[in-house]
Design an enzyme around this catalytic site. Structure first.
Site, mmCIF file in Angstrom:
data_model
loop_
_atom_site.group_PDB
_atom_site.id
_atom_site.type_symbol
_atom_site.label_atom_id
_atom_site.label_comp_id
_atom_site.label_asym_id
_atom_site.label_seq_id
_atom_site.Cartn_x
_atom_site.Cartn_y
_atom_site.Cartn_z
ATOM 1 N N HIS A 138 24.221 26.587 10.248
ATOM 2 C CA HIS A 138 23.454 27.805 9.975
ATOM 3 C C HIS A 138 23.635 28.180 8.506
ATOM 4 O O HIS A 138 24.745 28.169 7.997
ATOM 5 C CB HIS A 138 23.961 28.954 10.857
ATOM 6 C CG HIS A 138 23.296 30.269 10.550
ATOM 7 N ND1 HIS A 138 22.012 30.552 10.948
ATOM 8 C CD2 HIS A 138 23.740 31.355 9.864
ATOM 9 C CE1 HIS A 138 21.685 31.771 10.533
ATOM 10 N NE2 HIS A 138 22.720 32.272 9.869
ATOM 11 N N ALA A 169 -1.982 -15.982 -1.683
ATOM 12 C CA ALA A 169 -1.682 -17.115 -0.809
ATOM 13 C C ALA A 169 -2.858 -17.401 0.120
ATOM 14 O O ALA A 169 -3.473 -16.475 0.655
ATOM 15 C CB ALA A 169 -0.433 -16.825 0.016
ATOM 16 N N THR A 217 0.830 -1.208 0.000
ATOM 17 C CA THR A 217 0.000 0.000 0.000
ATOM 18 C C THR A 217 0.858 1.249 0.000
ATOM 19 O O THR A 217 0.612 2.200 -0.756
ATOM 20 C CB THR A 217 -0.932 0.002 1.228
ATOM 21 O OG1 THR A 217 -1.863 -1.071 1.113
ATOM 22 C CG2 THR A 217 -1.692 1.313 1.339
ATOM 23 N N GLY A 268 -13.791 12.472 7.666
ATOM 24 C CA GLY A 268 -12.642 12.132 8.503
ATOM 25 C C GLY A 268 -11.539 13.158 8.355
ATOM 26 O O GLY A 268 -11.040 13.379 7.250
#
Length: 468
Positions: free
Chosen positions: A447, A118, A41, A182
């Site tokens: 920096h 499977a 996925t 959601g």
């Protein structure tokens, strides 16, 4: 046809393929079974393609800024043109390149690939339905890495204009009106990307807040972005279903006051979580114990059946690719005779929203709930030279460090802001190594970089930040 091997891996997602590659490196005779392309996925319809889509959407939005007038001294003569089918083609090209790469890595590790579905007869034997017929495979050790799938609402099944994130990533046209059910990380990532591409986006969330796994201080910059971009967020609202009226799709929901409402939607994207893949492959024939919907394992990912292991989304939260990979590597090393346990101090989590969120360890509230007396410090990216130079210092982002008050051991680091996902490694390393505030404060950071944010936040926790 029959085959036998030392290690049989079911599922070629980020847990399974890592387990198989490591097994091959350790000289273990290994077969991996996967019905689709390698990568699972995450690579095929999740992590990678969604981040590609988010990047393309951000690029489109940035170009639009330059077309609306000079920005950073740069302007373009007309609005950028979006070819959504072209975006999908570009995204799919990235996925194809990576899946092919995994195939080569498995080959390099001398792992045998079997493409098919499977189904287990018992704990150590499965029948794989392939294009060339059924292959029966038996093994000394079985690693279950079957992953998870999107949770479907029973009253609003996927189909037609009701889609999951998988279908959302294949849209060749931007929907004029997108409703997202959601407001967790998947919904927000996809919904915000579609808003950048021009869709009108509305969220329907049953809880009283977005991204409930993060505290409100962390989500405030995201709420600011949603408000600025006119994204409607309906909290404490429960979806009821969809209806078709006059050739249009409408989402029906109950608002926080208990009133029935409807929203026009060209597409309804349902993102209410994920569930483990436990059906259709013979788990019931393996006699392993369950922990609710998940396969029960110990701290070495052993199931209740000898030499049967389970990893990744199949074994519970957090459902994260990098957790699955770490477990897969550990299991194969255990099979090879090494001594390992899965006991991370913290597993970093990132949400690729706008702006991004990154969290490792405990929040201040979580630490207090555990009875830990803590001190905290923050550094805003508005004071970061690197953030400002990237036009990214005005989104309300910051780095926050949480440490024990007595000995300054860091128990959590969280950040929200542009590109903070790239800081997750430093945050996780600090917790894994048991770093104290003085360790971060005493480490010279380059920096100008965003990593200075954790340095300055550590200084702030100690009471002597330099740049705020």
């Amino acid at each position: 046809m029959k085959k036998h091997c030392k290690v049989l891996v079911i599922g070629a997602g980020p847990g399974g393929y890592v387990a198989a590659i490591r097994a091959g490196q350790l000289g273990l005779d290994t077969i991996i079974v996967e019905s689709g392309n390698p990568g699972g996925t995450c690579l095929n319809v999740g992590c990678i393609p969604s981040k590609a889509m988010i990047h393309a959407a951000t690029r489109f939005e940035e170009l639009s800024k330059h077309a609306d007038g000079a920005h950073m001294g740069i302007s373009i003569a007309s609005q950028p043109q979006l070819d959504m089918a072209g975006v999908v083609e570009w995204k799919d090209g990235i996925v194809s390149k990576l899946t092919n790469g995994i195939g080569q890595l498995l080959k390099k590790a001398k792992v045998e690939r079997v493409q098919g579905w499977a189904k287990f007869r018992d704990g150590k034997t499965c029948d794989v339905e392939t294009a060339d017929g059924v292959i029966t495979i038996s093994a000394e050790h079985v690693i279950l890495a079957n992953g998870s799938t999107s949770t479907e609402l029973p009253f609003m099944p996927y189909g037609g204009n009701v889609i999951s994130s998988t279908e959302a990533l294949q849209l060749t046209e931007v929907p004029e009106n997108l409703v997202v059910v959601g407001a967790g990380y998947i919904g927000l990532e996809m919904g915000m990307a579609m808003r950048k591409l021009g869709a009108n986006v509305t969220f329907v969330e049953a809880l009283d807040r977005i991204l409930p796994i993060y505290d409100k201080e962390m989500t405030r910059p995201i709420e600011m972005w949603l408000k600025k971009h006119k994204v409607v967020v309906n909290l404490q609202a429960k979806a009821k279903g969809v209806v078709e009226k006059d050739g249009s799709t409408w989402l029906q929901y109950v608002d926080k006051d208990g009133n029935d409402q409807e929203i026009l939607a060209n597409k309804v994207l349902v993102t209410v979580g994920r569930k483990p893949n436990t059906q259709g492959w013979g788990l019931e024939n393996m006699c392993v114990d369950m922990d609710g919907p998940f396969v029960k394992v110990d701290n070495q990912c052993r199931t209740s059946m000898a030499h049967v292991w389970a990893i990744g989304d199949l074994v519970g939260e957090p459902l994260l690719a990098h957790k699955a990979s770490a477990q897969g590597e550990m299991v194969t090393e255990l099979i090879a005779g090494q001594r390992r346990v899965f006991d991370p101090v913290a597993i970093p989590a990132v949400c690729f929203t706008e702006p991004e969120i990154c969290g490792v360890g405990l929040t201040p509230d979580e630490a207090k709930a555990e009875g830990i007396d803590v001190i905290t410090g923050k550094f805003p990216f508005a004071a970061s030279g690197r953030a400002l130079a990237m036009d990214a210092g005005s989104d309300g982002g910051f780095v926050r460090v949480t440490a024990r008050k007595d000995n300054h051991v860091i128990v959590g680091i969280h950040a929200v802001g542009a590109h903070v996902s790239e800081l997750s490694g430093e945050f996780a390393l600090a917790l894994e190594m048991g770093a104290r505030l003085e360790d971060i404060a005493g480490t010279i950071h380059v920096h100008p970089t965003l990593t200075e944010g954790s340095f300055e936040a550590a200084l702030a926790t100690l009471g002597h930040a330099i740049h705020i």
